[in-house]
Scaffold this active site. Sequence first.
Site, PDB file in Angstrom:
ATOM      1  N   HIS A  95       0.864  -1.177   0.000  1.00 26.87           N
ATOM      2  CA  HIS A  95       0.000   0.000   0.000  1.00 26.87           C
ATOM      3  C   HIS A  95       0.904   1.231   0.000  1.00 26.87           C
ATOM      4  O   HIS A  95       1.887   1.275   0.725  1.00 26.87           O
ATOM      5  CB  HIS A  95      -0.886   0.007   1.250  1.00 26.87           C
ATOM      6  CG  HIS A  95      -1.727   1.238   1.381  1.00 26.87           C
ATOM      7  ND1 HIS A  95      -2.987   1.339   0.842  1.00 26.87           N
ATOM      8  CD2 HIS A  95      -1.472   2.437   1.948  1.00 26.87           C
ATOM      9  CE1 HIS A  95      -3.478   2.532   1.096  1.00 26.87           C
ATOM     10  NE2 HIS A  95      -2.577   3.235   1.768  1.00 26.87           N
ATOM     11  N   ASP A 118       3.262  -6.717   3.068  1.00 28.88           N
ATOM     12  CA  ASP A 118       2.130  -5.987   3.633  1.00 28.88           C
ATOM     13  C   ASP A 118       2.546  -4.578   4.053  1.00 28.88           C
ATOM     14  O   ASP A 118       2.194  -4.081   5.115  1.00 28.88           O
ATOM     15  CB  ASP A 118       1.516  -6.740   4.814  1.00 28.88           C
ATOM     16  CG  ASP A 118       0.156  -6.158   5.203  1.00 28.88           C
ATOM     17  OD1 ASP A 118      -0.554  -5.685   4.302  1.00 28.88           O
ATOM     18  OD2 ASP A 118      -0.176  -6.166   6.396  1.00 28.88           O
ATOM     19  N   GLY A 124      -0.924  -1.052  10.690  1.00 27.17           N
ATOM     20  CA  GLY A 124      -0.053  -1.220   9.536  1.00 27.17           C
ATOM     21  C   GLY A 124       1.395  -0.921   9.857  1.00 27.17           C
ATOM     22  O   GLY A 124       1.696  -0.141  10.758  1.00 27.17           O
TER      23      GLY A 124
END
Lengths: 449, 316
Positions: free
Chosen positions: A79, A321, A340
Amino acid sequence: MSGSIHKTAPPHAGSTAYINARIVDPTADSEYRGAILISDGKIADFGPNLFVSGAPYGIESVDCRGLVLAPGVVDTRVHTGEPGEEHKETLESAGAAAAAGGITSLVLLPDNEPPFDDASLIEFVARRARLIKLVNMYAYGALTVGLEGKELAEIGLLAEAGAVAFTDADHAVGSAQVMRRALYYCKAFDALIVHLPQEPTLSGGHMTSGEMATRLGLSGNPPLAEVMMVERDIRLVEMTGGKMHLAKISTAESVAVIAAAKARGLKITCDTAAPYFALNDLAVGDYRTFGKLVPPLRAEKDRAAIVEGLRSGVIDAIVSDHRPQDQDSKRVPFAQALPGGIGLETLLPISLELAHNGHLTLPQLFQRLSSTPARLFGLPGGRLAKGAPADLVVFDADYAWQIDRTDLWSKTKNTPFDERPVQGRVMATIVGGRTIYRDDSFVTAAAAA
Amino acid sequence: MGLPRLPHLLGIEGLAPETISGLLDLSENYIDQNRSIDKRRDMLAGRTVINLFFENSTRTRTSFEVAAKRLGSDVINMDVATSSVRKGETLLDTAMTLNAMRPDAIVVRHHESGAVNLLSQKVNCAVINAGDGQHEHPTQALLDALTIRRRRGSLQGLLVAICGDIMHSRVARSNIHLLQIMGARVRVVGPPTLMPTDIDKMGVEVHYNMKSGLADVDIVMMLRLQTERMQGTFVPSISEYFHFFGLDHAKLKYAKPDALIMHPGPMNRGVEIDSEVADDLDRSVIHEQVEMGVAVRMACLEALIGGRRNQIGAVA
């Protein structure tokens, strides 16, 4: 930082030989001393018998001096903040971090602002990646409109625009009916659904349920929230004949259930992220928000089961991730902190622990990191083959260093691995034959000349 | 005083038994002072204590204010409802702003677990946790211990039942730590929906009914049903809850005949406790708890900032 990014390296032309390398070939499940010849950005030849007495005159030659040379890492779960939150990470800063981490291809999650539920956003990413000229960047399309889990996104159009798989990122699709239709519909396009299995009504907590959560007074997310969704998804895959890749498996029970489904021949694959085999819930003791992840870090028995799942091959792939969060999102009370962690630069050194600890051989590790994710997502890199893109990583497998978050290339520094001693350091990252990252200590013939 | 210097008081977990007895011994000194006509001393004259309460509180805030003033300190109450926190200022900005005013101690209550720990990392004065989320409320556990110790002589070997909404209770967690550190045995009693996961791993016995839970206990600690922290249904109705888990004389019969009844307040009469029990002067020590609260908070302030004039900044 002891390395440098080479964005302006020209397209690879002519021939370059990487000789005297410890070559790791994941698809052949082998490793040997040998060489790789790159011509015009593609792998032209490779093997143990190539250039044993040095490269012929006229071919640029890089002496790897026994360092490992392997297919670059293919990270299918990244991301960034672009578009929407560029102050956290841009595609360019993520590209630099990936290059420094030995990653040559990455797949971007669709949960940006706006979410990638429109073909123009897939094209935006492709255009930006071409301009940035670092690693290969691909994008997921949203599985449902607005990642809301209600209406199917334009999966066919998104696929035509270049989306390599479909997911609602860290949002689980709670409705079995919506997921059933998605699995049926994706069959028409042979599209891969990637799902984070978490039962939404049970996963609202801030860390894994258990003694630590009880002591800290934080609401828990039970491991059960994962396995019950895994079981539902397996039933839906069986019913529809569709295919699904389960993301970020974090519990022992999930590994057992997926192993049984695979044994029954269902088209189920899965990955885990580096924190789930390297850390447990002790990492959030003292309310450390850098350890707040989705799913939450689990108990030690779960961590051990994830390692075993990687060893046995039940878990097919490893992802970073990568999810940047700034200070304002993390330096708040634990329950308010956004989840995160960044992971592009730590993925390879943390994963190498699996090899150093004897759980996986290097070829097996690069199956999980490179060749299998590339195959599952239909990407061209991730393997050694004549004619394949010359996407490679050179690393020193034994180099010992300590992760220091302030030294990382990412714009934000929220790594759960800060201060961890690791072994293994990237010396060069090669994409399409271009050396886009090089450690200062790795001097190529070209640079020396 | 042989008490080790504490930088902050963030929780009971991890405190040594000597530290806890030391704080209780110190508290004893203040009980007579608080009962005399002249209640004020100047031990903390010139010091500044800020009460920073992000969550509504009348009892605890007043208790801290009274405690600080009786030691001669200046006290400022930060009313969060009208402060810049409501305008979007972050917890840490608030902490650093207050820190710049050079207080000697900040007493903090916050609705999130861990918020007080976070704040303590950013200031160079003493921080006292006046309750953080569902984590800890150390001065409540200390005042409960002082109340019990004065009635029973010691905590060693006592059997204590903590009853009701364990899941949402910081009081329960602090008491579980303190009572066990001091050698008492602890039971938690309540419906399974209000038990946190793996609470038994904290060393307590878990009971789902009052009959077995209260059997032969020396102390019955009732907790308030914290409906404001509940998302979704934990118990079907107040009347059902009271029927099975509310403390009345019938259920109290399971405990030892001289068992003490405690409640951290504020009480919900008719929800977790029957008025007749709460007001039973032979058994209920609820008002004594409030009285001990002031003495305990005076002791905590003395332990943290007493006799250290002008040294606080230098230490940090």
